[in-house]
Design a protein around this motif. Structure first.
Motif, PDB file in Angstrom:
ATOM      1  N   ASN A  80       0.827  -1.208   0.000  1.00  0.00           N
ATOM      2  CA  ASN A  80       0.000   0.000   0.000  1.00  0.00           C
ATOM      3  C   ASN A  80       0.862   1.259   0.000  1.00  0.00           C
ATOM      4  O   ASN A  80       0.510   2.264  -0.619  1.00  0.00           O
ATOM      5  CB  ASN A  80      -0.963   0.012   1.191  1.00  0.00           C
ATOM      6  CG  ASN A  80      -2.084  -0.980   1.016  1.00  0.00           C
ATOM      7  OD1 ASN A  80      -2.375  -1.431  -0.091  1.00  0.00           O
ATOM      8  ND2 ASN A  80      -2.707  -1.348   2.116  1.00  0.00           N
ATOM      9  N   PHE A  81       1.992   1.185   0.676  1.00  0.00           N
ATOM     10  CA  PHE A  81       2.936   2.306   0.656  1.00  0.00           C
ATOM     11  C   PHE A  81       3.454   2.532  -0.763  1.00  0.00           C
ATOM     12  O   PHE A  81       3.522   3.669  -1.242  1.00  0.00           O
ATOM     13  CB  PHE A  81       4.092   2.040   1.628  1.00  0.00           C
ATOM     14  CG  PHE A  81       5.114   3.128   1.657  1.00  0.00           C
ATOM     15  CD1 PHE A  81       4.895   4.285   2.381  1.00  0.00           C
ATOM     16  CD2 PHE A  81       6.302   3.013   0.947  1.00  0.00           C
ATOM     17  CE1 PHE A  81       5.829   5.313   2.400  1.00  0.00           C
ATOM     18  CE2 PHE A  81       7.242   4.022   0.960  1.00  0.00           C
ATOM     19  CZ  PHE A  81       7.002   5.177   1.693  1.00  0.00           C
ATOM     20  N   LEU A  82       3.788   1.450  -1.457  1.00  0.00           N
ATOM     21  CA  LEU A  82       4.249   1.558  -2.842  1.00  0.00           C
ATOM     22  C   LEU A  82       3.156   2.159  -3.729  1.00  0.00           C
ATOM     23  O   LEU A  82       3.432   2.987  -4.603  1.00  0.00           O
ATOM     24  CB  LEU A  82       4.677   0.190  -3.379  1.00  0.00           C
ATOM     25  CG  LEU A  82       5.877  -0.471  -2.712  1.00  0.00           C
ATOM     26  CD1 LEU A  82       6.127  -1.852  -3.307  1.00  0.00           C
ATOM     27  CD2 LEU A  82       7.114   0.388  -2.796  1.00  0.00           C
ATOM     28  N   LYS A  83       1.922   1.757  -3.484  1.00  0.00           N
ATOM     29  CA  LYS A  83       0.795   2.298  -4.262  1.00  0.00           C
ATOM     30  C   LYS A  83       0.618   3.790  -3.986  1.00  0.00           C
ATOM     31  O   LYS A  83       0.275   4.557  -4.898  1.00  0.00           O
ATOM     32  CB  LYS A  83      -0.482   1.538  -3.932  1.00  0.00           C
ATOM     33  CG  LYS A  83      -0.473   0.112  -4.450  1.00  0.00           C
ATOM     34  CD  LYS A  83      -1.724  -0.634  -3.994  1.00  0.00           C
ATOM     35  CE  LYS A  83      -1.672  -2.083  -4.385  1.00  0.00           C
ATOM     36  NZ  LYS A  83      -2.873  -2.825  -3.928  1.00  0.00           N
ATOM     37  N   LEU A  84       0.848   4.190  -2.752  1.00  0.00           N
ATOM     38  CA  LEU A  84       0.774   5.614  -2.422  1.00  0.00           C
ATOM     39  C   LEU A  84       1.831   6.397  -3.199  1.00  0.00           C
ATOM     40  O   LEU A  84       1.551   7.472  -3.738  1.00  0.00           O
ATOM     41  CB  LEU A  84       0.960   5.826  -0.918  1.00  0.00           C
ATOM     42  CG  LEU A  84       1.027   7.281  -0.458  1.00  0.00           C
ATOM     43  CD1 LEU A  84      -0.342   7.944  -0.631  1.00  0.00           C
ATOM     44  CD2 LEU A  84       1.495   7.364   0.986  1.00  0.00           C
ATOM     45  N   LEU A  85       3.027   5.840  -3.275  1.00  0.00           N
ATOM     46  CA  LEU A  85       4.090   6.492  -4.056  1.00  0.00           C
ATOM     47  C   LEU A  85       3.676   6.638  -5.516  1.00  0.00           C
ATOM     48  O   LEU A  85       3.941   7.670  -6.137  1.00  0.00           O
ATOM     49  CB  LEU A  85       5.400   5.706  -3.949  1.00  0.00           C
ATOM     50  CG  LEU A  85       6.091   5.666  -2.594  1.00  0.00           C
ATOM     51  CD1 LEU A  85       7.328   4.780  -2.656  1.00  0.00           C
ATOM     52  CD2 LEU A  85       6.447   7.058  -2.117  1.00  0.00           C
ATOM     53  N   VAL A  86       3.032   5.617  -6.042  1.00  0.00           N
ATOM     54  CA  VAL A  86       2.555   5.662  -7.428  1.00  0.00           C
ATOM     55  C   VAL A  86       1.502   6.750  -7.584  1.00  0.00           C
ATOM     56  O   VAL A  86       1.558   7.564  -8.515  1.00  0.00           O
ATOM     57  CB  VAL A  86       1.999   4.279  -7.841  1.00  0.00           C
ATOM     58  CG1 VAL A  86       1.127   4.385  -9.077  1.00  0.00           C
ATOM     59  CG2 VAL A  86       3.139   3.300  -8.074  1.00  0.00           C
ATOM     60  N   LYS A  87       0.528   6.790  -6.671  1.00  0.00           N
ATOM     61  CA  LYS A  87      -0.552   7.789  -6.759  1.00  0.00           C
ATOM     62  C   LYS A  87      -0.010   9.212  -6.675  1.00  0.00           C
ATOM     63  O   LYS A  87      -0.528  10.121  -7.317  1.00  0.00           O
ATOM     64  CB  LYS A  87      -1.557   7.574  -5.630  1.00  0.00           C
ATOM     65  CG  LYS A  87      -2.457   6.401  -5.839  1.00  0.00           C
ATOM     66  CD  LYS A  87      -3.409   6.237  -4.658  1.00  0.00           C
ATOM     67  CE  LYS A  87      -4.140   4.925  -4.775  1.00  0.00           C
ATOM     68  NZ  LYS A  87      -4.884   4.604  -3.558  1.00  0.00           N
TER      69      LYS A  87
END
Length: 182
Positions: A80-87
């Motif tokens: 989820n942290f990686l997805k936040l970076l993507v967003k």
């Protein structure tokens, strides 16, 4: 954005990762293992890293890639942290974030990482003496990475972060040469 702004942003994300340790129920060793795994995968695949940083690819597609690639060996909070970076279009900072996170963790755990460079390969007994002495001087747990450089002739070079302490014969000869030339 310039490099110092990116470092400040990466530092904020690294601190938020550290908060996952306490608030998210993850232990620091688990986060560390997850991050090292992510780093290894990304370094082994330039295409993956480029795709996750590419602004043309949608965030949803990138999130699907993150789930597919990291699902097996990565905790859901880290994914989820990686997805936040993507967003937030910050995935390009992932390596800086990991480095800064590890630095923060070392600081909290009172650990210093030092590189010791010698002209010849050091035996285990001498390595242990160096480690014990540095630990005694710095009053920290020490993790040492040993390397050799025959050009040093004799002596050791210690590198800790940006600090370098050069006791090598090569270093002393260069200082002497510079003193003569002045």
């Amino acid at each position: 954005m310039n490099k110092s702004e990116n470092q400040l942003i990466a530092a904020r994300y690294a601190k938020s990762l550290l908060e996952l340790n306490t608030e998210g129920g993850l232990d620091s060793a688990g986060v560390y293992r997850n991050l090292e795994n992510i780093k290894a995968i990304l370094k082994s695949s330039n295409e993956l890293c480029e795709a996750l940083c590419n602004p043309v690819i949608s965030a949803a597609d990138k999130e699907a890639v993150i789930d597919a690639v990291f699902e097996k060996d990565t905790d859901i909070l880290i994914r989820n942290f990686l997805k936040l970076l993507v967003k937030k279009n910050r995935f390009d900072l992932i390596f800086d974030i990991i480095k800064l996170y590890n630095n923060l963790l070392d600081k909290i755990n009172n650990i210093s990482k030092i590189e010791v460079i010698s002209a010849i390969e050091l035996d285990d007994n001498f390595r242990e003496k160096i480690k014990n002495r540095l630990s005694e001087i710095l009053k920290k747990e020490i993790i040492i990475n040993y390397n050799t450089d025959e050009s040093l002739i004799a002596g050791l070079v210690y590198k800790m972060g940006d600090d370098v302490f050069d006791t090598s014969l090569k270093g002393k000869m260069e200082k002497f040469k510079n003193a003569i030339l002045k």
